[in-house]
Enzyme design. Structure first.
Site, PDB file in Angstrom:
ATOM      1  N   GLY A  32       0.817  -1.201   0.000  1.00 20.88           N
ATOM      2  CA  GLY A  32       0.000   0.000   0.000  1.00 20.88           C
ATOM      3  C   GLY A  32       0.851   1.252   0.000  1.00 20.88           C
ATOM      4  O   GLY A  32       2.073   1.191   0.164  1.00 20.88           O
ATOM      5  N   PRO A  66       2.605   4.851   1.143  1.00 15.74           N
ATOM      6  CA  PRO A  66       3.276   5.176   2.412  1.00 15.74           C
ATOM      7  C   PRO A  66       2.309   5.816   3.405  1.00 15.74           C
ATOM      8  O   PRO A  66       1.432   6.589   3.031  1.00 15.74           O
ATOM      9  CB  PRO A  66       4.373   6.171   1.991  1.00 15.74           C
ATOM     10  CG  PRO A  66       4.568   5.951   0.534  1.00 15.74           C
ATOM     11  CD  PRO A  66       3.239   5.520  -0.006  1.00 15.74           C
ATOM     12  N   GLY A  67       2.478   5.470   4.670  1.00 10.76           N
ATOM     13  CA  GLY A  67       1.709   6.097   5.734  1.00 10.76           C
ATOM     14  C   GLY A  67       0.332   5.525   5.966  1.00 10.76           C
ATOM     15  O   GLY A  67      -0.458   6.104   6.713  1.00 10.76           O
ATOM     16  N   THR A  68       0.011   4.386   5.364  1.00  4.67           N
ATOM     17  CA  THR A  68      -1.340   3.833   5.506  1.00  4.67           C
ATOM     18  C   THR A  68      -1.468   2.872   6.686  1.00  4.67           C
ATOM     19  O   THR A  68      -2.568   2.374   6.939  1.00  4.67           O
ATOM     20  CB  THR A  68      -1.753   3.111   4.219  1.00  4.67           C
ATOM     21  OG1 THR A  68      -0.721   2.187   3.843  1.00  4.67           O
ATOM     22  CG2 THR A  68      -1.975   4.101   3.092  1.00  4.67           C
ATOM     23  N   GLY A  69      -0.394   2.580   7.390  1.00  5.82           N
ATOM     24  CA  GLY A  69      -0.484   1.775   8.606  1.00  5.82           C
ATOM     25  C   GLY A  69       0.006   0.354   8.467  1.00  5.82           C
ATOM     26  O   GLY A  69      -0.410  -0.505   9.249  1.00  5.82           O
ATOM     27  N   LYS A  70       0.893   0.064   7.526  1.00  5.77           N
ATOM     28  CA  LYS A  70       1.385  -1.304   7.355  1.00  5.77           C
ATOM     29  C   LYS A  70       2.251  -1.724   8.553  1.00  5.77           C
ATOM     30  O   LYS A  70       2.062  -2.800   9.122  1.00  5.77           O
ATOM     31  CB  LYS A  70       2.186  -1.398   6.049  1.00  5.77           C
ATOM     32  CG  LYS A  70       1.370  -1.072   4.806  1.00  5.77           C
ATOM     33  CD  LYS A  70       2.171  -1.246   3.549  1.00  5.77           C
ATOM     34  CE  LYS A  70       3.299  -0.247   3.426  1.00  5.77           C
ATOM     35  NZ  LYS A  70       2.827   1.144   3.328  1.00  5.77           N
ATOM     36  N   THR A  71       3.196  -0.883   8.914  1.00  5.60           N
ATOM     37  CA  THR A  71       4.057  -1.207  10.056  1.00  5.60           C
ATOM     38  C   THR A  71       3.266  -1.194  11.360  1.00  5.60           C
ATOM     39  O   THR A  71       3.523  -2.001  12.263  1.00  5.60           O
ATOM     40  CB  THR A  71       5.224  -0.201  10.128  1.00  5.60           C
ATOM     41  OG1 THR A  71       5.902  -0.169   8.863  1.00  5.60           O
ATOM     42  CG2 THR A  71       6.213  -0.600  11.197  1.00  5.60           C
ATOM     43  N   HIS A  92      -5.565  35.519 -12.202  1.00  7.08           N
ATOM     44  CA  HIS A  92      -5.233  34.134 -12.533  1.00  7.08           C
ATOM     45  C   HIS A  92      -6.040  33.168 -11.654  1.00  7.08           C
ATOM     46  O   HIS A  92      -6.689  32.239 -12.155  1.00  7.08           O
ATOM     47  CB  HIS A  92      -3.725  33.904 -12.321  1.00  7.08           C
ATOM     48  CG  HIS A  92      -3.267  32.507 -12.619  1.00  7.08           C
ATOM     49  ND1 HIS A  92      -2.606  32.174 -13.771  1.00  7.08           N
ATOM     50  CD2 HIS A  92      -3.388  31.346 -11.916  1.00  7.08           C
ATOM     51  CE1 HIS A  92      -2.334  30.881 -13.763  1.00  7.08           C
ATOM     52  NE2 HIS A  92      -2.789  30.353 -12.639  1.00  7.08           N
ATOM     53  N   GLU A  93      -6.008  33.394 -10.337  1.00  6.43           N
ATOM     54  CA  GLU A  93      -6.734  32.505  -9.432  1.00  6.43           C
ATOM     55  C   GLU A  93      -8.246  32.657  -9.602  1.00  6.43           C
ATOM     56  O   GLU A  93      -8.992  31.679  -9.463  1.00  6.43           O
ATOM     57  CB  GLU A  93      -6.334  32.797  -7.975  1.00  6.43           C
ATOM     58  CG  GLU A  93      -4.860  32.589  -7.669  1.00  6.43           C
ATOM     59  CD  GLU A  93      -4.393  31.172  -7.967  1.00  6.43           C
ATOM     60  OE1 GLU A  93      -5.227  30.242  -7.958  1.00  6.43           O
ATOM     61  OE2 GLU A  93      -3.195  30.992  -8.249  1.00  6.43           O
TER      62      GLU A  93
END
Length: 693
Positions: free
Chosen positions: A270, A272-277, A493-494
């Site tokens: 998945g 990075p940072g999704t909670g695998k570890t 522009h914005e």
């Protein structure tokens, strides 16, 4: 013959008692020695005695060497020269012999025993008649010249006739030994230093003999791991797969009675940072079996064969503690596909480590009771032999959290914070589409820091919004000096982005527009992407038209273009190429996709299409971008006055919100359709930030 048995017995009893008393006295003395309490030192504080290790041995040897060199008991001879020896010593007949040190070019002068006291310089240094000598020493240029001078002196001086010449080689004892052993000692010390640093850097101990040992950390029942599955919010399907492995270890009979076998391995994949570890930590906390944890980079060292040796040692330890779990984080460090390495097929240490890992996971020998758990965010580059059934039986995809998952994750990370009454977790979850679990944790922490910076007693809703802006857009930079003409160009522009996106059906809903510099951007339009599972061609075209609205506004209002649309053009071009080459949304190219999801095309030197097709692709991409740009110019031309009002309001306030656009441009007629789309299963694209550079 009369024998006094009573007297004999009494004497024998006395001797036995005397021996017992002596034994008791010895034991008391021994106990007193052992239990002797030394007086306290340092006001009664316990002072640890130094432990003598290998370093003290080196210090002792150094002190002995210094003692031999600087505290030599022999008196050093007085330095002189040949002229003084000839005129003052040979003429008086005081010299007994010359000893030539052939390896040093020196001559030692030995005086006759009864002539030593005739020389004042010898008395001052403590020489006596009884000293064996030498008393004087001098250097010679060459041995032949010295022998010639002595022969001439013996002819001319009567007192020198009996003087003899002897030849010796003198060795400097410790100095010569040190000079011989110093290079080898330095090599050994450097070798030990690098091996010790290497073993410490990889987390191991025991010096050079443990280089090939496994560096895995062992977590068992005695380890205090507080993370459980309750701390893993969301990810219901992925968590169920991992919980099943833990359940199998706790209650294997439930599965084996039906003939099932425990999975040999599970791969967590998945972004990075999704909670695998975190899920692996929870697994270590929940399972009542030994848990070995290490990173993929811990296998690889600068020495050949160390990685394979550590793999063997890791599985050897695991087999001894089976059933157990081995967790390898970032396995792509050693699991990269063989033959695709940029080293062009060289004998890489990573490949040797991978080969050993493949053999240990499912080779000739069986690993009963050893489960392999691994995590990576680059599954596309892993070797196919590593991913096959029998090694990693399950691939568990840990995706970015959806709306309900984000709510659950926010609840976990907001527990330790002091929250104000206006904080709505459901609102925060809707404001953070595409955020990972790590991003949400960062939002919560950043909001608390912002509230503390403003001296608040609780974290408010606005602090969370500021934290989201800070994370996505960067740090606000109001001190940047911008000319009024540039500020006006940025505002129009914005406003072009805001106006075009508001009037397009499938463009993402606008949250706010700002011309306050933030990060590298001089201005930004913030959108809330609709979370879709699939995206149609019409939706992509509307998004592309919205992206090009800023460049179109510059050309319509000022009659010229600037470099501020660089980020917009980059995004529009990439999206157009994806539509043509990946999604098959071009009529001339047809239903073809040149995208390789296996990642093998990254190492190829040829394109999967001809030069003629490449020209056609470029033409189609240019047509898509030009069509979207012309459409944006048309929309802004038809609503020129509303566009001007939005830009002027933006110049006045610097930040405007969707309510302001609704007041100027009216309500969007597609709002009900968007609300219906939100009820569909959600996808999680990253929030869009249109920048003016």
């Amino acid at each position: 013959m009369n024998i006094d048995l009573n007297g004999y017995r009494s004497r024998k009893t006395q001797r036995v008692n005397h021996m017992a008393e002596n034994t008791e006295n010895k034991q008391e003395k021994k106990n007193k020695k052992e239990n002797f309490n030394f007086p306290p030192i340092g006001n009664g504080k316990n002072i640890k005695t130094p432990k003598f290790g290998g370093i003290w041995l080196y210090v002792l040897l150094a002190l002995i060497f210094i003692g031999f060199n600087f505290f030599n008991l022999r008196t050093e001879p007085v330095k002189t020269n040949w002229q003084e020896v000839k005129t003052k010593m040979l003429e008086k007949g005081d010299i007994e012999k010359f000893v030539v040190i052939t390896n040093k070019g020196l001559v030692n002068v030995f005086l006759k025993p009864n002539r030593v006291e005739n020389y004042s310089q010898l008395k001052s240094k403590g020489f006596k008649n009884s000293d064996p000598g030498p008393q004087f020493t001098f250097a010679i240029g060459s041995l032949e010249g010295f022998e010639k001078n002595v022969a001439e002196a013996q002819k001319d001086i009567p007192g020198a006739a009996n003087t003899t010449i002897e030849y010796e080689k003198e060795y400097d004892g410790w100095g010569d030994i040190l000079q011989l052993l110093l290079p080898f000692g330095l090599l050994i010390l450097i070798w030990m230093f690098f091996f010790r640093r290497m073993s410490k850097g990889s987390g191991g101990g025991g010096g050079i003999f443990n280089v090939g040992k496994s560096q895995a950390k062992l977590f068992d029942k005695e380890s205090n791991i507080k993370v459980t599955f309750k701390d893993v919010a969301g990810l219901a399907e992925a968590k169920q797969e991992v919980e099943e492995i833990v359940s199998f270890l706790k209650n294997p009979d439930k599965y084996t009675k039906l003939g099932g076998k425990i999975p040999k391995g599970a791969l967590l994949v998945g972004p990075p940072g999704t909670g695998k570890t975190l899920m692996a930590k929870a697994m270590a906390g929940e399972a009542n079996v030994p848990f070995f944890s290490m990173s993929g980079s811990d296998f690889v060292e600068m020495f050949v064969g160390v990685g394979a040796s550590r793999v063997r040692d890791l599985f050897k330890q695991a087999k001894e503690k089976a059933p157990c779990i081995i967790f390898i984080d970032e396995i792509d460090a050693i699991g990269r596909a063989r033959g695709k390495n940029p080293n062009m097929g060289s004998n890489d240490e990573r490949e040797n480590t991978l080969n050993q890992l493949l053999t240990e996971m499912d080779g000739f020998e069986t690993n009963s009771g050893v489960i392999i758990l691994a995590a990576t965010n680059r599954a596309d580059i892993l070797d196919s032999a590593l991913l096959r059934a029998g090694r990693f039986d399950r691939q568990i995809y840990v995706d970015l959290p959806e709306l309900k998952d984000r709510e659950a994750i926010f609840k976990v990370h907001l527990k330790p914070l002091k929250l104000a009454g206006d904080v709505d977790i459901d609102f925060l979850a809707k404001q953070t589409p595409g955020f990972s679990g790590a991003d949400i944790a960062n939002v919560a922490n950043e909001a608390a820091l912002i509230a503390a910076r403003k001296n608040k007693n609780a974290v408010e809703k606005q602090d969370f919004l500021d934290a989201i802006d800070r994370i996505v857009g960067g740090l606000e930079n109001r001190s940047k000096v911008i000319k009024s003409s540039e500020r006006k160009a940025i505002a129009y522009h914005e406003a072009g982005h805001a106006t075009a996106s508001w009037l397009l059906q499938h463009a993402h809903p606008l949250l706010k527009v700002t011309i306050v510099p933030r990060g590298k951007a001089l201005g930004a339009a913030w959108y809330l992407p609709q979370e879709r599972q699939i995206t149609t061609k019409e939706q992509l075209l509307d998004q592309m038209c919205s992206i090009l609205g800023g460049r179109a506004a510059e050309e319509l209002v000022f009659g010229q273009i600037s470099t501020g649309a660089q980020n917009d053009l980059e995004r529009a071009t990439k999206q157009a190429y994806a539509m043509v080459t990946i999604f098959g949304m071009s009529d001339k190219i047809g239903n073809l996709s040149y995208y390789d999801s296996t990642g093998q095309s990254d190492y190829s030197f040829t394109k999967p299409y001809s030069e003629k097709t490449a020209e056609l692709i470029d033409t189609e991409v240019k047509n898509l971008v030009e069509t979207a740009y012309a459409r944006a110019k048309q929309i802004l031309s038809e609503h020129r006055e509303q566009h001007r009002q939005v830009a002027e309001l933006l110049i006045e306030r610097e930040v405007i919100f969707s309510d302001d656009l609704e007041r100027i441009l009216g309500k969007r007629p597609w709002k009900e359709e968007e609300e219906e789309e939100q009820l569909l299963p959600e996808n999680t694209p990253q929030p869009e930030l249109t920048t003016q550079q």
